[in-house]
Design an enzyme around this catalytic site. Structure first.
Site, PDB file in Angstrom:
ATOM      1  CG  ASP A  93      33.874  51.596  25.668  1.00 53.43           C
ATOM      2  OD1 ASP A  93      34.948  52.198  25.864  1.00 53.43           O
ATOM      3  OD2 ASP A  93      33.126  51.879  24.726  1.00 53.43           O
TER       4      ASP A  93
HETATM    5  C1  NOJ Z   1      35.336  54.935  24.878  1.00 52.87           C
HETATM    6  C2  NOJ Z   1      35.056  54.444  23.487  1.00 52.87           C
HETATM    7  O1  NOJ Z   1      33.721  53.982  23.412  1.00 52.87           O
HETATM    8  C3  NOJ Z   1      35.988  53.346  23.043  1.00 52.87           C
HETATM    9  O2  NOJ Z   1      35.724  53.028  21.709  1.00 52.87           O
HETATM   10  C4  NOJ Z   1      37.413  53.763  23.246  1.00 52.87           C
HETATM   11  O3  NOJ Z   1      38.298  52.774  22.780  1.00 52.87           O
HETATM   12  C5  NOJ Z   1      37.624  54.045  24.730  1.00 52.87           C
HETATM   13  N1  NOJ Z   1      36.756  55.123  25.143  1.00 52.87           N
HETATM   14  C6  NOJ Z   1      39.073  54.392  25.054  1.00 52.87           C
HETATM   15  O4  NOJ Z   1      39.381  55.636  24.598  1.00 52.87           O
END
Ligand code: NOJ
Length: 761
Positions: free
Chosen positions: A292
């Site tokens: 993430d």
């Molecule tokens: C953080 C989020 O937790 C995740 O779900 C997302 O895909 C990413 N950022 C990218 O934006």
């Protein structure tokens, strides 16, 4: 393109890389061979580059980045040190980037472009939690299909969706992104979304790779506070959290994303138990895992990694294949290989997985396959997509209360007062997580209601939701600044006073749920509760239309307001969907995918709880209960009304004994006993009465959506086999155990029609 062709032709000893060649899409084995050949001629730097993903830095309308981070990223792209980018959008921008990757780097390996396509790209579907309320798997699959068609036409190859985190906590803002509290429903929806995004052939220009996220346990953040610690049992992990992830693997999902949370003391990004033992081991997942955003470097503040180098080592060993925005792999892997802290085999495995998905997407065959400006123009906001999301939106609406048959509205000679800032808001209904779309593009409820011209419609705002309501709130801005201006109350009351019916559209701003949007108070924000009570004083004929991204606390409304409609945030076609439901042109059929609590103090609240040793009710004090509130939710999981009524009768079971060799048929008669044609979701719940580990009081195990005309009936039946009764047992395997089981069939998770059978093995 020429250089790219030559290099790949030589390197991969293939017959050519001209457009439409089938050489790259044959079979998994063929792809694996191509991956192996490519890997052999890659330098360590090029391998590391494939594991490196950058957030957008490219400004196609301006000069090449000159300074700082952007310049570094740009130079790395030119050197073949970038495997993927996110948050770059549109054919023009992506073509420019892809050209550099393909035509200027040594091997010409194409980029994979990822984006958060969560509930649509330009044309927006309802937020995922709302879609889950439809229980309509085909429509949900179609909604993901629409999103994939638009996203792929705008150059995106890969979406970071579906989020399949089960959550039992309405305080957690990200419940809007998931399918609610139930692993059975959640699994079916997860698979439907993967099918919708990926289609049958990933190499087609209109399909995109999906991501199952966040692996695993993120939905159990303590006290609903985003990014907080997670501490759950193995029992919950396997029986509640894992099933939707397993369903995505079965559906062929090509990527997984780990997460920000820890599990059992280990940040999931560094968990080789999750990523290597379970996902890539037990489940044989052969796609790749992306971290993430920054979650590799966040292992440092977690107190799990000493520094960036250590975080990199831990993440790679644990099986995190691609680094989203920690910028650590690109800096640290080489040193770790040279110092022998990391084995090159781990890098080769990660790179192979990434390249495999790129091959499957057809990017090697034609890196510009997704980049056709004409197609982009034609597909985005296409009327067919608008039609599709309107269907999805209508099916997502849940009728929570309809006393005195206030709904459906009469179509003429009525004076209708429409009250609430959200009724005239074209931004909030789009919900959160729509970074690719355009602000202020929803059809408002006011606009939707105007399509019924034979009534007199009076609009009055009453009060804003919060200071940003109606304006353009950015994804990263904080919005918990609730409005306290009551100067619009009098006008609203005047509008309501002489109306036949008052429609009040109240709820949350579109950015009050989503990532980083946890709340401790889940009542109506700002002065909306007061507004509701004030208007009620002058006219009790109120239809409350809720617009929100999470279950809300609406006890007062439930006690006083005759009709309540849960309209969530329904996306581009919100106003049309709401109006068509209010006027009865669509008879509501949605069922709640998450329990609505009576009070925040009841959270976590969910229908499939454990019985405890003191389930009660016993004497006044010594049983598992609250002194100031009942245990039950305000509205349970699976709950939702219709303008018609349904009668259940004649529960039958064809055999009271089940073994490994037979299955049992259980059926019920469903009759439409009301006056409208309507749909009912008939739900089957099972309770395993005694087991080697405690089991929930009931679990959803089947459902069927049935449409009946007034007076019509149908026998609905379910097949129960031994495999439906499996769970993760004390033996730490998925198995069923002999014994007695209760069956419940009915309209929601309180279903009371009951039978019993025995499993003998
Ligand atoms: C953080 C989020 O937790 C995740 O779900 C997302 O895909 C990413 N950022 C990218 O934006």
């Amino acid at each position: 393109m020429k250089k790219y062709c030559i290099i790949l032709t030589i390197i991969l000893t293939l017959n050519g890389c001209q457009k439409n060649s089938n050489n790259f899409t044959d079979s998994a084995i063929a792809i694996n061979k191509k991956v192996d050949s490519l890997l052999k001629i890659m330098t360590l730097d090029e391998k590391i580059g494939q594991m490196n993903q950058y957030n957008g830095f490219w400004d196609v309308t301006g000069p090449t980045p000159k300074n700082g981070d952007a310049k570094l990223k740009f130079n790395n792209l030119k050197k073949g040190l970038v495997g993927s980018m996110l948050n770059v959008r549109g054919v023009k921008e992506i073509t420019a980037l892809q050209k550099i990757a393909v035509e200027e780097t040594r091997l010409g390996i194409p980029l994979i472009i990822g984006n958060d396509v969560i509930h649509g790209y330009k044309t927006l579907s309802p937020i995922p939690l709302a879609e889950a309320a439809s229980w309509d798997l085909k429509e949900i699959e179609n909604s993901a299909r629409i999103a994939a068609r638009e996203a792929s036409a705008a150059g995106t190859n890969w979406t970071f969706a579906p989020m399949v985190d089960i959550s039992r906590d309405a305080r957690w803002g990200r419940v809007m992104e998931g399918a609610g509290e139930d692993p059975f429903l959640g699994s079916l929806i997860a698979a439907a979304r993967v099918r919708g995004f990926q289609g049958k052939d990933l190499s087609k220009h209109n399909t995109i790779a999906a991501t199952a996220k966040h692996f695993a346990g993120y939905g159990f953040s303590e006290s609903g506070r985003d990014y907080n610690t997670v501490d759950i049992s193995k029992n919950t992990l396997y029986n509640v959290v894992f099933p939707p992830f397993m369903a995505t693997v079965d559906a062929g999902v090509r990527t997984f994303m780990n997460g920000f949370n820890e599990l059992d003391g280990v940040p999931v990004t560094g968990s080789s138990f999750l990523q290597r033992d379970i996902l890539k081991g037990d489940w044989k997942f052969d796609g790749f895992v992306i971290s993430d955003w920054g979650s590799i470097k966040e292992m440092i503040p977690h107190g799990y990694a000493r520094d960036g180098e250590h975080a990199t080592e831990l993440a790679i060993k644990a099986g995190s294949d691609m680094d989203m925005e920690s910028h650590l792999y690109i800096k640290k892997i080489k040193g770790l290989i040279e110092s022998k802290k990391l084995d090159i085999k781990l890098i080769d495995d990660a790179v192979s997985r990434i390249l495999r998905v790129k091959f499957e997407l057809g990017l090697f065959e034609d890196p510009y396959r997704y980049l056709d400006a004409e197609r982009e123009k034609e597909v985005l906001y296409h009327p067919d997509n608008q039609k599709g999301v309107l269907e999805m939106a209508k099916k997502s609406i849940v009728l929570l209360k309809n006393d005195n048959q206030l709904l459906p509205l009469k179509k003429k000679n009525q004076t209708i007062a429409l009250i609430g800032a959200l009724a005239n808001d074209n931004n909030s209904p789009l919900g959160n997580w729509r970074t690719n779309s355009d602000n202020n593009t929803a059809i408002t409820v006011l606009e939707g209601m105007k399509a019924y011209p034979n009534n007199t419609l009076i609009y009055s705002k009453g009060a804003d939701v919060n200071l940003n309501a109606g304006g353009i709130v950015k994804f990263h801005e904080k919005v918990e600044i609730n409005e306290n201006d009551k100067s619009g109350f009098n006008a609203a009351k005047n509008a309501a006073r002489n109306a036949d019916v008052v429609i009040m559209v109240l709820g949350e701003d579109g950015f009050q749920s989503g990532e980083g949007r946890s709340r401790t108070d889940i009542g109506l924000p700002g002065v909306q509760q007061e507004l509701l009570e004030e208007v009620y004083k002058v006219n009790k004929n109120i239809v409350l239309v809720l617009m929100n991204g999470r279950p809300l606390n609406i006890n007062w409304a439930d006690n006083n307001i005759p009709s309540i409609v849960e309209a969530w945030q329904l996306g581009s076609q919100t106003g049309n969907a709401v109006a068509q439901v209010l006027y009865g042109d669509y008879n509501p059929s949605g069922k709640l995918p998450m329990s609505f609590p009576r009070s925040v103090g009841q959270i976590p609240i969910y229908y499939n709880y454990k019985n405890t040793g003191r389930p009660g009710p016993a004497n006044a004090v010594f049983w598992s209960h609250y002194n100031d509130e009942v245990n039950t939710p305000l509205y349970p999981f699976g709950y939702g009304l219709s303008y018609t009524s349904f009668k259940y009768s004649d529960l039958k079971i064809d055999n009271k004994t089940l073994s490994n060799n037979n299955s049992i048929n259980v059926s019920v008669n469903l009759e439409n006993s009301g006056e409208f044609k309507g749909k009912e979701v008939v739900q089957l719940y099972i309770r395993d009465k005694f087991a080697s580990v405690t089991r929930p009081v009931r679990e959803l195990k089947g459902f069927e959506m049935v449409e009946l005309s007034p007076g019509e009936s149908k026998v609905v039946s379910f097949e129960i086999s031994e495999s439906l009764l499996k769970f993760y047992s004390a033996n730490e395997v998925w198995e069923s155990e002999s014994g007695f089981f209760d069956i419940f069939i009915g309209t929601d998770s309180n279903a009371s029609f009951q039978e019993t059978f025995e499993l003998t093995k």
